[in-house]
Design a protein around this motif. Structure first.
Motif, PDB file in Angstrom:
ATOM      1  N   ARG A   1     -19.103  12.687  22.480  1.00 34.73           N
ATOM      2  CA  ARG A   1     -18.822  11.287  22.806  1.00 34.73           C
ATOM      3  C   ARG A   1     -18.667  11.081  24.301  1.00 34.73           C
ATOM      4  NH1 ARG A   1     -14.143   9.590  19.118  1.00 34.73           N
ATOM      5  NH2 ARG A   1     -13.482   8.325  20.875  1.00 34.73           N
ATOM      6  N   LYS A   2     -18.037  12.061  24.918  1.00 33.42           N
ATOM      7  CA  LYS A   2     -17.879  12.017  26.372  1.00 33.42           C
ATOM      8  C   LYS A   2     -19.253  11.958  27.044  1.00 33.42           C
ATOM      9  CE  LYS A   2     -14.067  14.552  28.053  1.00 33.42           C
ATOM     10  NZ  LYS A   2     -13.460  15.827  28.474  1.00 33.42           N
ATOM     11  N   TRP A   3     -20.128  12.842  26.596  1.00 39.34           N
ATOM     12  CA  TRP A   3     -21.461  12.922  27.196  1.00 39.34           C
ATOM     13  C   TRP A   3     -22.240  11.632  26.961  1.00 39.34           C
ATOM     14  CZ3 TRP A   3     -24.028  18.450  26.523  1.00 39.34           C
ATOM     15  CH2 TRP A   3     -23.122  19.412  27.008  1.00 39.34           C
ATOM     16  N   GLU A   4     -22.127  11.104  25.751  1.00 39.23           N
ATOM     17  CA  GLU A   4     -22.894   9.903  25.421  1.00 39.23           C
ATOM     18  C   GLU A   4     -22.463   8.722  26.290  1.00 39.23           C
ATOM     19  OE1 GLU A   4     -22.624   8.283  21.349  1.00 39.23           O
ATOM     20  OE2 GLU A   4     -24.826   8.254  21.459  1.00 39.23           O
ATOM     21  N   THR A   5     -21.165   8.587  26.487  1.00 39.28           N
ATOM     22  CA  THR A   5     -20.657   7.488  27.309  1.00 39.28           C
ATOM     23  C   THR A   5     -21.238   7.562  28.719  1.00 39.28           C
ATOM     24  OG1 THR A   5     -18.597   7.795  26.093  1.00 39.28           O
ATOM     25  CG2 THR A   5     -18.538   6.255  27.924  1.00 39.28           C
ATOM     26  N   ALA A   6     -21.266   8.778  29.278  1.00 33.40           N
ATOM     27  CA  ALA A   6     -21.802   8.921  30.632  1.00 33.40           C
ATOM     28  C   ALA A   6     -23.315   8.721  30.653  1.00 33.40           C
ATOM     29  CB  ALA A   6     -21.461  10.300  31.184  1.00 33.40           C
TER      30      ALA A   6
ATOM     31  N   ILE B   1      -7.945   2.591  34.769  1.00 34.26           N
ATOM     32  CA  ILE B   1      -8.583   1.293  34.564  1.00 34.26           C
ATOM     33  C   ILE B   1      -9.990   1.526  34.017  1.00 34.26           C
ATOM     34  CG2 ILE B   1      -9.287  -0.858  35.678  1.00 34.26           C
ATOM     35  CD1 ILE B   1      -7.286  -0.049  37.955  1.00 34.26           C
ATOM     36  N   TYR B   2     -10.640   2.541  34.573  1.00 39.48           N
ATOM     37  CA  TYR B   2     -11.995   2.866  34.122  1.00 39.48           C
ATOM     38  C   TYR B   2     -11.986   4.228  33.472  1.00 39.48           C
ATOM     39  CZ  TYR B   2     -12.739  -0.579  37.753  1.00 39.48           C
ATOM     40  OH  TYR B   2     -12.671  -1.699  38.523  1.00 39.48           O
ATOM     41  N   ARG B   3     -12.918   4.441  32.546  1.00 43.76           N
ATOM     42  CA  ARG B   3     -13.125   5.782  32.042  1.00 43.76           C
ATOM     43  C   ARG B   3     -13.843   6.578  33.116  1.00 43.76           C
ATOM     44  NH1 ARG B   3     -15.546   5.291  26.051  1.00 43.76           N
ATOM     45  NH2 ARG B   3     -13.935   3.944  25.207  1.00 43.76           N
ATOM     46  N   THR B   4     -13.540   7.884  33.150  1.00 45.70           N
ATOM     47  CA  THR B   4     -14.225   8.695  34.160  1.00 45.70           C
ATOM     48  C   THR B   4     -15.713   8.801  33.842  1.00 45.70           C
ATOM     49  OG1 THR B   4     -13.556  10.667  32.972  1.00 45.70           O
ATOM     50  CG2 THR B   4     -12.236  10.050  34.864  1.00 45.70           C
ATOM     51  N   ALA B   5     -16.073   8.625  32.572  1.00 45.09           N
ATOM     52  CA  ALA B   5     -17.492   8.662  32.220  1.00 45.09           C
ATOM     53  C   ALA B   5     -18.227   7.454  32.806  1.00 45.09           C
ATOM     54  CB  ALA B   5     -17.668   8.705  30.710  1.00 45.09           C
TER      55      ALA B   5
ATOM     56  N   GLN C   1     -16.393   7.538  42.292  1.00 43.40           N
ATOM     57  CA  GLN C   1     -16.656   6.296  41.544  1.00 43.40           C
ATOM     58  C   GLN C   1     -17.980   6.309  40.779  1.00 43.40           C
ATOM     59  OE1 GLN C   1     -14.229   3.925  41.204  1.00 43.40           O
ATOM     60  NE2 GLN C   1     -12.969   5.323  42.421  1.00 43.40           N
ATOM     61  N   LYS C   2     -18.502   7.501  40.545  1.00 44.23           N
ATOM     62  CA  LYS C   2     -19.755   7.604  39.781  1.00 44.23           C
ATOM     63  C   LYS C   2     -19.456   8.170  38.385  1.00 44.23           C
ATOM     64  CE  LYS C   2     -22.415   6.367  43.168  1.00 44.23           C
ATOM     65  NZ  LYS C   2     -23.017   5.031  43.113  1.00 44.23           N
ATOM     66  N   PRO C   3     -20.340   7.896  37.405  1.00 44.14           N
ATOM     67  CA  PRO C   3     -20.117   8.430  36.061  1.00 44.14           C
ATOM     68  C   PRO C   3     -19.998   9.957  36.100  1.00 44.14           C
ATOM     69  CG  PRO C   3     -21.908   6.857  36.046  1.00 44.14           C
ATOM     70  CD  PRO C   3     -21.548   7.069  37.483  1.00 44.14           C
TER      71      PRO C   3
END
Lengths: 161, 623
Positions: free
Chosen positions: B203-208, B332-336, B342-344
């Motif tokens: 899921r982590k990978w997919e988000t990024a 505030i943002y997901r790290t992905a 500030q990049k995925p």
């Protein structure tokens, strides 16, 4: 303790650090790598060197000081010729590391974070060294001594005196 | 640039040289011997290099250096018995080897084929029969995925990694699969983050992957800070290429061309071996531009930590890579979506990465057949503390704590009684005897008030005071709190003060209530995982060992006999009246005539323990 930085005696090392900064200053987030290099060269981060890094990297001195004091690896005072690290990881702790540390402190007459006045020894309490199978463990300049009892400390320190 | 044919050529050629170790007889019989020496963290610290040198010299002296190979490998796991040596193809396991023993092994075993029973690992001798290393109790319940190559391959040889199917998964991914297909496999495998939180990797990978950006990053979190956990160190030192390969696969999947490994500066050997591995992979074209002739390029850079536990937290780690104080960011943002610069960014732990090539190679079904439905696969645990077989093990998820501690770990030494097992380090808790039959996975340990964490398991026996253990972890958290949020910065400090009071016998009944109320505030009011879990050592010990807290507070007594200020020294009937204790006592509180039993005046005693140290008959005890 105040330690004066000797520019003349460290001329070569300063030059080396400047070259390192030149090579790395365009890399993003180079500050910590530069501090690592400086600490390796001088054994600590003299305020004079922090000022120099500030000018070269165009990073405010306050920020450098902030980083240097945040991370336990960086030291603002010189370490001893022999750096003693007593592991206080959990495995070592339950096997009596605190007693080992007490004994080292008592024997040298300094506490954790200090350096003996002759700059021969300094003590730090390290986190897990990853040698839990040998607990309790202490390390002197990379030499690891394991499965210790307080009675062993004197003899080990004598090797370096 | 390397082609798949060249990769396979290296594989075939190198495999030929590894037959002895793999005990693979292709019908022609195995000729010669291979001496494999453990170069893991523990054995390395006890002179594994010196042992290797001595073996080589002795073998050369005998003129056998053509037939007998000597090499170092990654961690064998059984740190307790180190330095460890294995002889192949016989599969013989020698333990506690000293330089003086080497002559005997070479003379008898290597020259005459006579096994030196005196030096065998004690577990390999059963009913007068000698068992092979793979059959001893410590190993036969284990299942190795993340540690598959550790202890087998030479950690400084990329060829040996390739020989055992290394970089085949990367080849398959970049040449045959789409990004989505890679992500689907990782998602379907339900691989969960081995660093502690257990978040699904896919899921982590997919988000990024789905987030569009001109630059993305892959980070390997190798800031293994849990005291008592050293599995990541063992993987990095014993099989560094498995991490590099997996990072490249992750890079391909999410569309990134740059990876970072953030590794502790306290692990200089791991740093050196990673540097070597990265250089080798670049030289072979397995990292760098146009990998396997495709459009995919990927590079990896090392970044050194500097001794801050909080940098194991993802956003703090990113701050640190960016060259700042490692303080966690507000989420505030997901790290992905917005991570490093500030990049995925995806960030995975060493052990998680080490699983990835094996999953791609062997398939989702294979992986899901191991472990439990909730947590497929295996987990590496570092066993430490009061346990016989201190070391590193990898077991399928779902085995019970009892199997780990008693069957594999060998139980508690010196005939002591088991009290609790501490899992998950400073974020985890203590699990008592009545829950030992719990199958281990991410969910089950959480329900017991602990966590799986990165896999440290410290076994505690009857001599360990649970209040003092809680104090130990709080002391750690106070030191390592970054200071950003008040509940963590101030709250943990207050908790530590209370625990110190209790262990000194100065605690009040209200202190226990205060601990509970503080625990709740810190858990709910902190920003990052460090603060949110900081109270776990206290809440779990309060849950299962409340009586120990109460004994300290109400009776001023430490049931385990560990808290120094609450102890009284006592001289038993074994006293021979040698007067040594009385002469050494710094406050002269011991009285008694020569050859008569001595007595300690407990009012004056400062509990320094000197009398106990000097007593020749062990007549001084603590009660």
């Amino acid at each position: 303790m105040e330690f004066e930085f000797d520019w003349e005696a460290n001329e070569e090392k300063v030059k080396e650090l400047k070259i390192f900064m030149e090579e790395n200053k365009r890399k993003k987030g180079a500050l910590i790598a530069v501090l690592h290099e400086a600490q390796d060269l001088f054994g600590y981060l003299p305020i004079e060197i922090q000022k120099m890094i500030s000018e070269e990297l165009k990073v405010p001195l306050s920020e450098i000081y902030g980083v240097a004091t945040f991370y336990s690896h960086f030291s603002l005072i010189p370490k001893g010729e022999y750096k003693i690290g007593v592991c206080l990881g959990t495995a070592c702790y339950v096997k009596g590391a605190q007693e080992i540390l007490d004994k080292v402190e008592k024997t040298l007459g300094i506490t954790v974070g200090q350096t003996t006045p002759d700059r021969k020894f300094s003590i730090s309490a390290t986190r897990c060294l990853g040698a839990c199978g040998l607990a309790p463990v202490l390390m002197i300049n990379g030499d690891v001594y394991g499965r210790l009892k307080p009675g062993d400390v004197e003899e080990i320190l004598n090797k370096y005196r | 640039m390397i082609t798949i044919q060249e990769l396979n050529e290296i594989k075939q050629k190198t495999l030929e040289n590894m037959k002895l170790r793999l005990q693979e007889d292709s019908g022609k019989g195995l000729h010669g011997k291979h001496v494999l020496i453990c170069g893991g963290p523990g054995c390395h610290s006890s002179n594994a290099e010196g042992i290797k040198k001595a073996f080589k010299e002795k073998i050369k002296e005998k003129g056998l250096d053509k037939e007998i190979k000597v090499s170092l490998a990654g961690c064998f796991g059984l740190c307790e018995t180190g330095p460890n040596v294995e002889i192949y193809p016989d599969g013989i396991f020698y333990a506690h080897i000293k330089i003086e023993d080497i002559d005997e092994i070479v003379e008898n075993h290597l020259c005459k084929g006579k096994i030196v029973e005196r030096l065998l690992y004690e577990g390999s001798l059963k009913d007068g029969k000698i068992k092979q290393v793979s059959e001893v109790d410590f190993y036969n319940k284990q299942k190795k995925i993340a540690l598959r190559n550790c202890g087998i391959i030479d950690y400084e040889s990329i060829d040996e990694y390739i020989a055992l199917d290394g970089y085949q998964a990367l080849a398959k991914v970049v040449m045959e699969m789409t990004q989505q297909e890679v992500i689907d496999i990782v998602k379907a495998s339900n691989l969960r983050g081995r660093g502690g939180a257990g978040f699904p990797t896919g899921r982590k990978w997919e988000t990024a992957y789905e987030y569009k950006a001109n630059k993305k990053y892959v980070i390997c979190n190798a800031d293994e800070g849990d005291p008592g956990a050293f599995m990541d160190r063992s993987i990095l030192e014993g099989d560094p290429h498995s991490v590099l390969e997996a990072m490249a696969i992750a890079g391909y999947a999410i569309g990134s061309d740059q990876g970072y490994i953030y590794v502790r500066a306290e692990y200089p050997i791991a740093v050196r071996r990673l540097q070597i591995a990265i250089a080798q992979a670049k030289e072979k074209g397995l990292l760098g531009k146009n990998i396997f002739g495709t459009d995919f390029s990927f590079d990896i850079e090392l970044r050194l930590g500097a001794g801050a536990f909080v940098c194991g937290e993802g956003t703090a780690l990113m701050e640190s890579i960016e060259g700042r104080r490692g303080m966690p960011r507000t989420k505030i943002y997901r790290t992905a979506h917005r991570g490093l610069w500030q990049k995925p960014t995806i960030i995975n732990n060493v052990e998680t990465f080490a699983n990835v090539p094996a999953i791609i190679q062997n398939g989702v079904e294979w992986f899901k057949n191991i472990g439990t439905e909730d947590s497929p696969g295996t987990k590496v645990f570092a066993l430490g503390g009061k346990i016989k077989n201190t070391g590193l093990i990898e077991v399928p998820m779902g085995v019970t704590l009892r199997e780990i501690i008693f069957d594999i770990g060998g139980g508690i030494p010196n005939g002591k009684k088991f009290k609790a097992v501490q899992t998950g380090g400073p974020s985890g808790g203590c699990i008592p005897e009545e829950h030992l039959d719990t199958p281990v996975d991410f969910g089950s340990l959480g329900r017991l008030g602990s966590i799986m964490g990165s896999g440290g398991m410290i076994v505690l026996d009857e001599d360990d005071c649970m209040v003092d253990i809680a104090r130990f972890f709080l002391d750690f958290t106070v030191e390592e709190s970054c200071g950003k949020c008040v509940p963590c910065r101030e709250g943990t400090k207050r908790m530590l003060e209370i625990l110190e009071r209790i262990t000194k016998g100065e605690g009040t009944p209200e202190d226990i209530d205060r601990l509970e109320s503080l625990a709740e505030t810190i858990t709910n009011g902190s920003l990052c995982g460090l603060g949110q879990t900081a109270a776990n050592p206290v809440t779990s010990t309060l849950k299962y060992f409340r009586d120990e807290y109460e004994a300290h507070v109400y009776e001023k007594r430490c049931p385990a006999g560990s808290c120094q200020s609450l102890l009284e020294f006592f001289i038993t009937e074994d006293c021979i009246g040698c007067t040594k204790c009385a002469r050494n006592c710094p406050v002269s509180c011991i009285s008694g005539k020569v050859k008569e039993r001595h007595v300690i005046d407990t009012e004056k005693c400062i509990k320094c323990g000197t009398c106990m140290e000097v007593c020749p008959t062990g007549a001084v005890i603590k009660k």
